[in-house]
Scaffold this motif. Structure first.
Motif, PDB file in Angstrom:
ATOM      1  N   PHE A  70       0.802  -1.216   0.000  1.00  0.00           N
ATOM      2  CA  PHE A  70       0.000   0.000   0.000  1.00  0.00           C
ATOM      3  C   PHE A  70       0.836   1.268   0.000  1.00  0.00           C
ATOM      4  O   PHE A  70       2.011   1.266   0.388  1.00  0.00           O
ATOM      5  CB  PHE A  70      -0.972   0.022   1.183  1.00  0.00           C
ATOM      6  CG  PHE A  70      -0.301  -0.003   2.529  1.00  0.00           C
ATOM      7  CD1 PHE A  70       0.142   1.168   3.134  1.00  0.00           C
ATOM      8  CD2 PHE A  70      -0.113  -1.198   3.195  1.00  0.00           C
ATOM      9  CE1 PHE A  70       0.751   1.139   4.373  1.00  0.00           C
ATOM     10  CE2 PHE A  70       0.499  -1.241   4.430  1.00  0.00           C
ATOM     11  CZ  PHE A  70       0.936  -0.066   5.025  1.00  0.00           C
ATOM     12  N   VAL A  71       0.187   2.350  -0.425  1.00  0.00           N
ATOM     13  CA  VAL A  71       0.724   3.704  -0.346  1.00  0.00           C
ATOM     14  C   VAL A  71      -0.407   4.601   0.140  1.00  0.00           C
ATOM     15  O   VAL A  71      -1.540   4.503  -0.345  1.00  0.00           O
ATOM     16  CB  VAL A  71       1.222   4.208  -1.716  1.00  0.00           C
ATOM     17  CG1 VAL A  71       1.656   5.665  -1.639  1.00  0.00           C
ATOM     18  CG2 VAL A  71       2.356   3.349  -2.229  1.00  0.00           C
TER      19      VAL A  71
ATOM     20  N   LYS B 194       0.401  21.082   5.057  1.00  0.00           N
ATOM     21  CA  LYS B 194       1.435  20.080   5.302  1.00  0.00           C
ATOM     22  C   LYS B 194       1.104  18.845   4.481  1.00  0.00           C
ATOM     23  O   LYS B 194      -0.020  18.697   4.007  1.00  0.00           O
ATOM     24  CB  LYS B 194       1.498  19.697   6.784  1.00  0.00           C
ATOM     25  CG  LYS B 194       1.930  20.825   7.694  1.00  0.00           C
ATOM     26  CD  LYS B 194       2.043  20.321   9.122  1.00  0.00           C
ATOM     27  CE  LYS B 194       2.389  21.467  10.036  1.00  0.00           C
ATOM     28  NZ  LYS B 194       3.753  21.451  10.479  1.00  0.00           N
ATOM     29  N   ALA B 195       2.076  17.965   4.366  1.00  0.00           N
ATOM     30  CA  ALA B 195       1.883  16.723   3.614  1.00  0.00           C
ATOM     31  C   ALA B 195       2.259  15.523   4.476  1.00  0.00           C
ATOM     32  O   ALA B 195       3.044  15.640   5.419  1.00  0.00           O
ATOM     33  CB  ALA B 195       2.736  16.740   2.353  1.00  0.00           C
ATOM     34  N   ALA B 196       1.681  14.393   4.146  1.00  0.00           N
ATOM     35  CA  ALA B 196       2.019  13.123   4.797  1.00  0.00           C
ATOM     36  C   ALA B 196       2.097  12.054   3.711  1.00  0.00           C
ATOM     37  O   ALA B 196       1.292  12.059   2.774  1.00  0.00           O
ATOM     38  CB  ALA B 196       0.976  12.742   5.838  1.00  0.00           C
ATOM     39  N   LEU B 197       3.070  11.158   3.847  1.00  0.00           N
ATOM     40  CA  LEU B 197       3.238  10.075   2.883  1.00  0.00           C
ATOM     41  C   LEU B 197       3.764   8.850   3.609  1.00  0.00           C
ATOM     42  O   LEU B 197       4.709   8.953   4.408  1.00  0.00           O
ATOM     43  CB  LEU B 197       4.214  10.481   1.774  1.00  0.00           C
ATOM     44  CG  LEU B 197       4.500   9.423   0.707  1.00  0.00           C
ATOM     45  CD1 LEU B 197       3.241   9.120  -0.102  1.00  0.00           C
ATOM     46  CD2 LEU B 197       5.625   9.885  -0.204  1.00  0.00           C
ATOM     47  N   ALA B 198       3.156   7.701   3.338  1.00  0.00           N
ATOM     48  CA  ALA B 198       3.580   6.437   3.940  1.00  0.00           C
ATOM     49  C   ALA B 198       3.446   5.324   2.917  1.00  0.00           C
ATOM     50  O   ALA B 198       2.624   5.404   1.997  1.00  0.00           O
ATOM     51  CB  ALA B 198       2.748   6.107   5.174  1.00  0.00           C
ATOM     52  N   GLY B 199       4.229   4.303   3.089  1.00  0.00           N
ATOM     53  CA  GLY B 199       4.127   3.114   2.255  1.00  0.00           C
ATOM     54  C   GLY B 199       4.448   1.903   3.084  1.00  0.00           C
ATOM     55  O   GLY B 199       5.143   2.006   4.106  1.00  0.00           O
ATOM     56  N   GLY B 200       3.938   0.761   2.670  1.00  0.00           N
ATOM     57  CA  GLY B 200       4.219  -0.429   3.450  1.00  0.00           C
ATOM     58  C   GLY B 200       3.545  -1.664   2.901  1.00  0.00           C
ATOM     59  O   GLY B 200       3.112  -1.703   1.748  1.00  0.00           O
TER      60      GLY B 200
ATOM     61  N   GLY C 146       2.499  -3.006   8.340  1.00  0.00           N
ATOM     62  CA  GLY C 146       3.727  -2.322   8.723  1.00  0.00           C
ATOM     63  C   GLY C 146       3.942  -1.186   7.745  1.00  0.00           C
ATOM     64  O   GLY C 146       3.911  -1.393   6.532  1.00  0.00           O
ATOM     65  N   ALA C 147       4.096   0.023   8.263  1.00  0.00           N
ATOM     66  CA  ALA C 147       4.220   1.196   7.400  1.00  0.00           C
ATOM     67  C   ALA C 147       5.476   1.975   7.737  1.00  0.00           C
ATOM     68  O   ALA C 147       5.906   2.008   8.887  1.00  0.00           O
ATOM     69  CB  ALA C 147       3.004   2.106   7.577  1.00  0.00           C
ATOM     70  N   HIS C 148       6.045   2.590   6.722  1.00  0.00           N
ATOM     71  CA  HIS C 148       7.109   3.564   6.946  1.00  0.00           C
ATOM     72  C   HIS C 148       6.539   4.923   6.591  1.00  0.00           C
ATOM     73  O   HIS C 148       6.108   5.144   5.460  1.00  0.00           O
ATOM     74  CB  HIS C 148       8.351   3.269   6.112  1.00  0.00           C
ATOM     75  CG  HIS C 148       9.460   4.216   6.427  1.00  0.00           C
ATOM     76  ND1 HIS C 148       9.777   5.273   5.613  1.00  0.00           N
ATOM     77  CD2 HIS C 148      10.292   4.292   7.496  1.00  0.00           C
ATOM     78  CE1 HIS C 148      10.780   5.946   6.147  1.00  0.00           C
ATOM     79  NE2 HIS C 148      11.108   5.370   7.296  1.00  0.00           N
TER      80      HIS C 148
END
Length: 168
Positions: free
Chosen positions: A104-105, A123-129, A148-150
C-alpha cells in the motif's frame, strides 16, 4: 470487488451559546479494479473540511483513518485530502480461509489549525508499506489485519497497526 462508490455529505450546524457556525463537508470515492480472479487494486480518495474558528470543530487525520503511521488525534485540521491505494491478492489456505498479502501507499495534504482554531499552513504526509490479512470468509466484514508502514513525511518512522477489518 469492482467499481467505484462516491459519497458526498454536507452538514450545516451551529454551536448553541456563542452561536458559532459549525459547517462540515465530506466527499469520498472508494473503488476497486480487478486484476484477475484473486488480485485487485483498491483505492480510497477523501476530501473533508470544516469552517475555521474553533479547534474543537475540526477534522482529524491520523493512522486510524488517513495515513498509516501518522499519529492519531495530533493533527486537528480545517481541511484535508487523503488517498489510500492497496494491491491485494488472496491465497486460499483452507476451505473458506484465505491469506491476503497487501502492498500500500497512503498520502495526504492537510491544513492544521492552531490552538485558536485558525488555519496555519498546508502540510503533507506520505507512507508506504505492506501487510497481511487472515480472512475467514464465513464471517462478514471480519478478518485479522496487520500492516507495517514507513512514514516518510512529516516525520520518518516505522509503524505497525493491527485491525479486525480492512483499512478501507
Amino acid at each position: 470487488p469492482r467499481g467505484v462508490r462516491i459519497t458526498a455529505e454536507f452538514r450545516p450546524g451551529v454551536f448553541v451559546g456563542p452561536a458559532e457556525p459549525r459547517f462540515e463537508a465530506r466527499v469520498e470515492a472508494v473503488g476497486a479494479i480487478p486484476l484477475g480472479a484473486r488480485s485487485v487494486v483498491t483505492f480510497r480518495a477523501t476530501g473533508e473540511g470544516v469552517n475555521a474558528g474553533n479547534p474543537n470543530h475540526s477534522e482529524l487525520l491520523g493512522s486510524q483513518r488517513g495515513v498509516r503511521g501518522l499519529p492519531d488525534t495530533l493533527y486537528r485540521d480545517q481541511a484535508h485530502a487523503f488517498a489510500n491505494v492497496e494491491f491485494r491478492h488472496a491465497i486460499e489456505i483452507a476451505k473458506r480461509w484465505y491469506v491476503q498479502p497487501v502492498a500500500f501507499v497512503d498520502g495526504a495534504g492537510f491544513l492544521p489549525m492552531d490552538a485558536n482554531g485558525r488555519a496555519t499552513s498546508w502540510k503533507a504526509a506520505l507512507a508506504g508499506g505492506a501487510g497481511v490479512r487472515l480472512i475467514p470468509t464465513w464471517l462478514v466484514k471480519t478478518l485479522l489485519r496487520v500492516d507495517g508502514a514507513h512514514l516518510f513525511t512529516p516525520t520518518s518512522e516505522w509503524f505497525v497497526q493491527f485491525g479486525i477489518d480492512q483499512y478501507f
